[in-house]
Design a protein around this motif. Structure first.
Motif, PDB file in Angstrom:
ATOM      1  N   ARG A  24       0.829  -1.201   0.000  1.00  9.45           N
ATOM      2  CA  ARG A  24       0.000   0.000   0.000  1.00  9.45           C
ATOM      3  C   ARG A  24       0.866   1.256   0.000  1.00  9.45           C
ATOM      4  O   ARG A  24       0.574   2.216  -0.703  1.00  9.45           O
ATOM      5  CB  ARG A  24      -0.902   0.020   1.224  1.00  9.45           C
ATOM      6  N   THR A  25       1.917   1.260   0.749  1.00  7.74           N
ATOM      7  CA  THR A  25       2.811   2.417   0.808  1.00  7.74           C
ATOM      8  C   THR A  25       3.492   2.632  -0.536  1.00  7.74           C
ATOM      9  O   THR A  25       3.629   3.757  -1.002  1.00  7.74           O
ATOM     10  CB  THR A  25       3.868   2.206   1.901  1.00  7.74           C
ATOM     11  N   PHE A  55       0.862   3.958  -2.964  1.00 10.52           N
ATOM     12  CA  PHE A  55       0.520   5.318  -2.579  1.00 10.52           C
ATOM     13  C   PHE A  55       1.621   6.287  -3.033  1.00 10.52           C
ATOM     14  O   PHE A  55       1.349   7.338  -3.611  1.00 10.52           O
ATOM     15  CB  PHE A  55       0.308   5.412  -1.057  1.00 10.52           C
TER      16      PHE A  55
END
Length: 118
Positions: A4-5, A8
């Motif tokens: 997710r990081t 993102f």
């Protein structure tokens, strides 16, 4: 969580990159920027055209001088000049060449005075 990081960060980077590109393009499309770009291109084109015209004129002048020298050699016009003037013509331009001794009589019946018209 690492995935997710990563995605993102990738999305933020892509957004920043796209926003920067769009802002640059918008600045290029403002009327002042378009006018400046057109003026610069016109100046560059004028400079190129002037340089080509000057080069062409120099080439023509050089070739003209070369051809003139060739014609002078072919016609034998390279004789040294003594500084003397040529002999005067035998007849003047207004004399009758068929009979140079004839006297021109005054055949006028009216005056050439323009002030008499008033």
């Amino acid at each position: 969580m690492f995935r997710r990081t990563f995605w993102f960060g990738t999305g933020v980077a892509a957004g920043v990159w796209a926003t920067t590109k769009v802002n640059r393009k918008l600045k290029q499309l403002t009327p002042d920027s378009l006018a400046a770009t057109a003026a610069n291109k016109a100046l560059d084109a004028g400079t190129r055209l002037r340089d080509r015209a000057v080069g062409f004129a120099l080439d023509v002048r050089e070739n003209m001088a070369q051809r003139e020298a060739e014609l002078d050699d072919a016609l034998g016009l390279k004789a040294p000049v003594d500084g003397e003037l040529p002999a005067p013509r035998r007849y003047t331009a207004i004399e009758n060449r068929s009979n140079p001794k004839s006297v021109v009589t005054d055949r006028t019946t009216y005056s050439y005075n323009r002030n008499e018209d008033h």
